[in-house]
Design a protein around this motif. Structure first.
Motif, mmCIF file in Angstrom:
data_model
loop_
_atom_site.group_PDB
_atom_site.id
_atom_site.type_symbol
_atom_site.label_atom_id
_atom_site.label_comp_id
_atom_site.label_asym_id
_atom_site.label_seq_id
_atom_site.Cartn_x
_atom_site.Cartn_y
_atom_site.Cartn_z
ATOM 1 N N UNK A 312 67.657 23.231 10.573
ATOM 2 C CA UNK A 312 68.876 23.127 11.170
ATOM 3 C C UNK A 312 69.813 24.486 11.203
ATOM 4 N N UNK A 313 70.377 24.614 12.314
ATOM 5 C CA UNK A 313 71.011 25.887 12.518
ATOM 6 C C UNK A 313 72.513 25.723 11.890
ATOM 7 N N UNK A 314 72.772 26.534 10.903
ATOM 8 C CA UNK A 314 74.346 26.593 10.556
ATOM 9 C C UNK A 314 74.937 27.893 11.275
ATOM 10 N N UNK A 315 74.310 28.476 12.025
ATOM 11 C CA UNK A 315 75.318 29.702 12.763
ATOM 12 C C UNK A 315 74.649 29.638 14.489
ATOM 13 N N UNK A 316 75.428 29.742 15.320
ATOM 14 C CA UNK A 316 75.022 30.129 16.674
ATOM 15 C C UNK A 316 75.755 31.064 17.288
ATOM 16 N N UNK A 317 75.098 31.858 18.129
ATOM 17 C CA UNK A 317 75.972 32.860 19.071
ATOM 18 C C UNK A 317 75.231 32.778 20.396
ATOM 19 N N UNK A 318 76.297 32.687 21.513
ATOM 20 C CA UNK A 318 75.635 32.625 22.786
ATOM 21 C C UNK A 318 76.315 33.670 23.824
ATOM 22 N N UNK A 319 75.848 34.041 24.697
ATOM 23 C CA UNK A 319 76.220 34.924 25.521
ATOM 24 C C UNK A 319 76.201 34.081 26.744
ATOM 25 N N UNK A 320 77.456 33.716 27.217
ATOM 26 C CA UNK A 320 77.482 32.624 28.186
ATOM 27 C C UNK A 320 78.310 33.593 29.473
ATOM 28 N N UNK A 321 77.911 32.903 30.714
ATOM 29 C CA UNK A 321 78.661 33.227 31.962
ATOM 30 C C UNK A 321 79.012 32.223 32.949
ATOM 31 N N UNK A 322 80.390 32.502 33.206
ATOM 32 C CA UNK A 322 81.050 31.567 34.155
ATOM 33 C C UNK A 322 80.697 31.842 35.653
ATOM 34 N N UNK A 323 79.975 31.283 36.214
ATOM 35 C CA UNK A 323 79.429 31.937 37.713
ATOM 36 C C UNK A 323 80.554 31.326 38.660
ATOM 37 N N UNK A 324 81.675 31.924 38.789
ATOM 38 C CA UNK A 324 82.770 31.617 39.840
ATOM 39 C C UNK A 324 83.087 32.939 40.211
ATOM 40 N N UNK A 325 84.193 32.803 41.336
ATOM 41 C CA UNK A 325 84.781 34.013 41.823
ATOM 42 C C UNK A 325 85.774 34.811 40.808
ATOM 43 N N UNK A 329 80.236 38.093 36.423
ATOM 44 C CA UNK A 329 79.979 39.437 35.673
ATOM 45 C C UNK A 329 80.449 39.537 34.390
ATOM 46 N N UNK A 330 81.432 38.654 33.946
ATOM 47 C CA UNK A 330 82.098 38.806 32.606
ATOM 48 C C UNK A 330 81.604 38.119 31.843
ATOM 49 N N UNK A 331 80.874 38.563 30.636
ATOM 50 C CA UNK A 331 80.221 37.839 29.506
ATOM 51 C C UNK A 331 81.273 37.032 28.679
ATOM 52 N N UNK A 332 81.085 35.796 28.223
ATOM 53 C CA UNK A 332 81.808 35.131 27.147
ATOM 54 C C UNK A 332 80.903 34.920 25.984
ATOM 55 N N UNK A 333 81.158 35.777 25.121
ATOM 56 C CA UNK A 333 80.465 35.675 23.660
ATOM 57 C C UNK A 333 80.979 34.471 22.752
ATOM 58 N N UNK A 334 80.093 33.579 22.445
ATOM 59 C CA UNK A 334 80.917 32.498 21.802
ATOM 60 C C UNK A 334 79.954 32.573 20.433
ATOM 61 N N UNK A 335 80.596 32.463 19.148
ATOM 62 C CA UNK A 335 79.776 32.232 17.945
ATOM 63 C C UNK A 335 80.680 31.448 16.697
ATOM 64 N N UNK A 336 79.857 30.671 16.109
ATOM 65 C CA UNK A 336 80.297 29.964 15.007
ATOM 66 C C UNK A 336 79.467 29.799 13.931
ATOM 67 N N UNK A 337 79.675 29.698 12.598
ATOM 68 C CA UNK A 337 78.756 29.456 11.619
ATOM 69 C C UNK A 337 79.668 29.270 10.405
ATOM 70 N N UNK A 338 78.828 28.862 9.313
ATOM 71 C CA UNK A 338 79.274 28.434 8.050
ATOM 72 C C UNK A 338 78.729 29.646 7.154
ATOM 73 N N UNK A 339 79.506 29.867 6.077
ATOM 74 C CA UNK A 339 79.342 30.781 5.244
ATOM 75 C C UNK A 339 79.365 32.245 5.634
#
Length: 490
Positions: A312-325, A329-339
């Protein structure tokens, strides 16, 4: 269905002796009582499995409040006035006679609108709603608050949503994401839509990247069985992080009203670029903490705390994209984790650099892009990071330094007490205002996107990478940003 709900005159709290209730809920109700914000004729009915009488339950509530409320804010007359509102009835959902007694007591206490707060495991949501409906306690004058998580994937979420929906209309359902009750999140809304300065710059032409971080220093803390079923993606990414992303990225709503705000949020969630087996390795990183140190204190790894092997993951990081006008082209970096090394929740909006620097020499190397930092916890503050001349003389001309225009809410509003998220959420639910609660289509869109990530990990047999407790996750999380010439703010 009532178009304009009336202020509730009865709040029924299921799971009234549970962890959430004792840590947060009764303290929040105490603060609302202290501020005179509870309806004057509101009654509070707690229910749980424990065989307590009214006096015994009031003693449990009083102890919880005394433990959680600051001594400087604890007043005996306020506590007694809150306790006078409180009644209790034990109930076991699997026992028909017990359920009948509970519903009879609710009907007896009812003098107007009712709010039911289901502070229980999600598997009880549908059975509780079915019991209330069977006794006619689901009419238009009732509302039901549901805690996250709503399911562990889209299919299970749909099953809960449909089951509750057969008993209560969507307009009566108030799904809680307690982050939406935080002052910092509401300040984000005020910052964006209460000021003319930012909105013209709030788009892909001027914004280089956005980072959203929810970091915890704690481990699973006795919640190992729950956490091993959910992991960081289901526990945090699917709700808290995506809700904050939606508030950052949404278009201005026509009004600060439930339908208008939630319409704009769901558009963002539906615009998220899908992550599948084709791109999951490039756009996501999962991790699991091993033994390490937090603030100089040795702590065990996740599997040691859990007591069994786990992927099971206790940490996750994602490079997300919102595809609208607005955000193409702007990356949304999301991360969360324990310890992780420190506890913080923050949003960083980094603007693009100046198109041409007029400075040479050292100033050319000093210049950095402007950024807006919104901190939600542990302290609430907003910093606008700008470039300024470094004081003093230099033989080679100007030198520049990054400085922060800093609004510290504790300093600026020193006379105002800090508010728990549930104070805002309770106040809104009692008044029938659903703006800060999550609508069905938001849940569905968020699960659809996260399910794509989880399914791709499963398909490709991607398992969490180890990271020592006290670090910022696996090194691959750093690379996730650095290969695009971006850097996490640590």
């Amino acid at each position: 269905m009532s178009v304009h709900p009336q202020p509730a005159r009865l709040l029924v709290l299921f799971g009234a002796t549970g962890d959430l209730a004792l840590r947060m809920l009764w303290a929040s109700l105490y603060d609302l009582q202290s501020e005179g914000l509870l309806p004057h004729d509101l009654r509070l009915l707690g229910t749980a499995r424990g065989e307590l009488d009214r006096a015994g339950f009031q003693a449990v509530v009083a102890e919880a409040i005394q433990r959680r409320v600051a001594v400087s804010e604890l007043r005996e007359e306020v506590l007694q006035s809150l306790l006078a509102r409180i009644d209790y009835i034990p109930a076991e959902l699997g026992d028909a006679a017990s359920a009948n007694r509970l519903c009879a007591r609710i009907a007896e206490l009812r003098t107007g609108d009712i709010v039911y707060h289901l502070s229980t495991a999600p598997r009880f949501y549908v059975p509780i709603c079915q019991i209330l409906a069977a006794h006619g306690l689901n009419d238009p004058g009732t509302r039901v608050m549901l805690e996250k998580p709503i399911g562990h994937d889209r299919a299970s979420a749909d099953a809960i949503i449909d089951g509750v929906g057969r008993c209560f209309d969507e307009s009566q359902v108030y799904r809680v994401d307690h982050y939406l009750g935080k002052e910092g999140v509401q300040n984000l809304i005020a910052l964006r839509f209460g000021n003319g300065l930012f909105e013209p710059l709030w788009n892909a032409r001027y914004v280089e990247q956005v980072q959203i971080t929810v970091a915890e220093t704690v481990g699973v803390e006795g919640r190992g069985d729950y956490y091993d079923h959910s992991g960081a993606s289901r526990d945090m990414l699917q709700n808290h992080l995506l809700q904050m992303l939606a508030l950052v990225a949404m278009e201005p709503p026509v009004a600060f009203l439930p339908t208008a705000v939630r319409d704009e949020k769901v558009k963002v969630l539906r615009a998220l670029r899908p992550i599948s087996a084709d791109n999951v390795a490039a756009e996501t990183v999962s991790g699991q903490y091993t033994a390490g140190a937090i603030d100089g204190v040795a702590v065990p790894g996740y599997v040691e705390e859990l007591g069994r092997p786990s992927n099971r993951e206790t940490f996750v990081a994602v490079r997300a994209h919102v595809d609208n006008w607005r955000w193409s082209g702007v990356p949304f970096y999301l991360r969360t984790g324990k310890r992780l090394p420190k506890r913080c929740t923050e949003i960083l909006v980094q603007f693009r650099g100046v198109p041409h620097s007029i400075f040479g020499g050292g100033a050319q190397r000093d210049i950095r892009p402007n950024a807006l930092l919104i901190r939600l916890q542990p302290e609430e503050r907003i910093e606008l990071q700008l470039m300024s001349k470094t004081p003093g003389l230099d033989r080679h001309g100007l030198r520049l330094s990054r400085v922060a225009l800093d609004l510290d809410f504790h300093e600026e509003f020193a006379t105002q007490p800090r508010r728990l998220a549930y104070e805002r959420l309770y106040l809104d639910a009692l008044e029938g205002n659903g703006t800060l609660f999550v609508r069905r289509d938001e849940i569905e869109a968020a699960w659809h996107w996260v399910d794509g990530i989880l399914g791709a990990w499963h398909q490709l047999e991607i398992t969490p990478r180890p990271y020592p407790a006290g670090t910022w996750g696996p090194s691959a999380a750093m690379t996730l940003a650095e290969r695009h010439d971006h850097h996490w703010r640590d």
